[in-house]
Scaffold this active site. Structure first.
Site, mmCIF file in Angstrom:
data_model
loop_
_atom_site.group_PDB
_atom_site.id
_atom_site.type_symbol
_atom_site.label_atom_id
_atom_site.label_comp_id
_atom_site.label_asym_id
_atom_site.label_seq_id
_atom_site.Cartn_x
_atom_site.Cartn_y
_atom_site.Cartn_z
ATOM 1 N N GLU A 1 0.839 -1.204 0.000
ATOM 2 C CA GLU A 1 0.000 0.000 0.000
ATOM 3 C C GLU A 1 0.873 1.253 0.000
ATOM 4 O OE1 GLU A 1 -2.838 -0.304 3.189
ATOM 5 O OE2 GLU A 1 -4.031 -1.786 2.108
ATOM 6 N N LYS B 1 -4.210 2.855 -45.518
ATOM 7 C CA LYS B 1 -4.042 1.403 -45.625
ATOM 8 C C LYS B 1 -4.865 0.876 -46.795
ATOM 9 C CE LYS B 1 -3.311 0.624 -40.759
ATOM 10 N NZ LYS B 1 -3.894 0.275 -39.505
#
Ligand code: R5P
Length: 282
Positions: free
Chosen positions: A37, A185
């Protein structure tokens, strides 16, 4: 006088920003308990001064740390708190792509936005997340600074990997004073996809591909290989946020002549600091 608090992942940048802006670095303690923690403590009283917290929220540990730092700063008599998130993790999960998913970017933006008076992100993946921080957030771009860097490197053309991110290429090219374009593309067959600049020829040129994030490097490597086949002489890969995961360094090193990122995520490729860009906005 403003004070700067740096999170664990943004120590170098916080120091640079403080130096550039004439702010003081605050005395902060950040450590982990044996169970993992996080513990944070500000070792001074801000006496109503304005505080700037610089904290990249990646990886996950740094999200909790940033939330705790906001609270600790508030508890130390800060005036206005400005939170700067150089790299906002989870930005790419900005919607439900399929039913039942968490909208991660929204969840984190809501929490981080609640603990601060003002907030800055840098080249956030999708601006649609900004309202989730509340009406206090502004996104700044590193692309003008990247454009300056590329100009110095003698860039001839700046490309974005797709049409959706062409605004970034345009912004960088404005500062590099060179033409820009985006990669389109085209599917050639079942296995082959060609990537080619929509309008410009790259033969014999120094070409930079700019993106918000390089993660695995897959996007850039594929583009770089094709641009080399199309005759590009030098390829520069430039991004704001360099995650460089899963073998990215080696793959990019083989495909590109220069790899550059900012210090939103500190790495060996952080050749450009965000400090000046942030100082101008803060
Ligand atoms: C995606 O939409 C982002 O803008 C980047 O293009 C992407 O995160 C890059 O990922 P990778 O380096 O893994 O190809």
């Amino acid at each position: 006088m403003m004070k700067v608090v740096g999170g664990s992942a943004s120590q170098m940048l916080a120091k640079e920003l403080a130096g550039k802006s004439g702010f003081d670095l605050a005395k902060v303690e950040i450590r982990r308990f044996p169970d993992g923690e996080c513990y944070v403590k500000i070792h001074e009283d801000f006496g109503g001064q304005e505080v700037v917290l610089v904290a990249t929220t990646h990886p996950d540990n740094n999200i909790v740390e940033a939330l705790l730092l906001q609270d600790a700063i508030r508890n130390s008599n800060a005036g206005k708190l400005t939170t700067v998130i150089p790299y906002f993790g989870y930005a790419r999960q900005d919607k439900m792509f399929t039913r039942g998913e968490a909208v991660s970017a929204r969840v984190l933006a809501r929490h981080l936005g609640q603990g601060t008076d003002r907030l800055f992100t840098v080249d956030i993946h999708n601006l649609s997340v900004m309202p989730d921080f509340g009406d206090i957030a502004e996104n700044v771009s590193a692309m003008p600074a990247i454009g300056q860097f590329l100009k110095y490197e003698g860039v001839d053309v700046i490309l974005s990997p797709d049409a959706g991110s062409k605004g970034r290429a345009e912004l960088a090219a404005g500062c590099a004073a060179c033409p820009w374009d985006f990669l389109e593309k085209t599917r050639i067959d079942g296995e082959t996809v060609e990537m080619r600049p929509k309008n410009l020829d790259v033969a014999g040129k120094t070409v930079a591909i700019v993106d918000d994030i390089i993660a695995t490097g897959g996007t850039i490597v594929k583009a770089a290989e094709q641009l080399k086949e199309q005759g590009a002489e030098r390829i520069i890969a430039a991004c704001t946020h360099g995650l460089f995961t899963g073998g990215a360094e080696a793959n990019l090193g083989a495909a590109c002549d220069i790899v550059l990122s900012t210090d939103s995520i500190e790495s060996a490729f952080s050749k450009l600091s965000l400090a000046s860009t942030l100082a101008d906005h803060i």
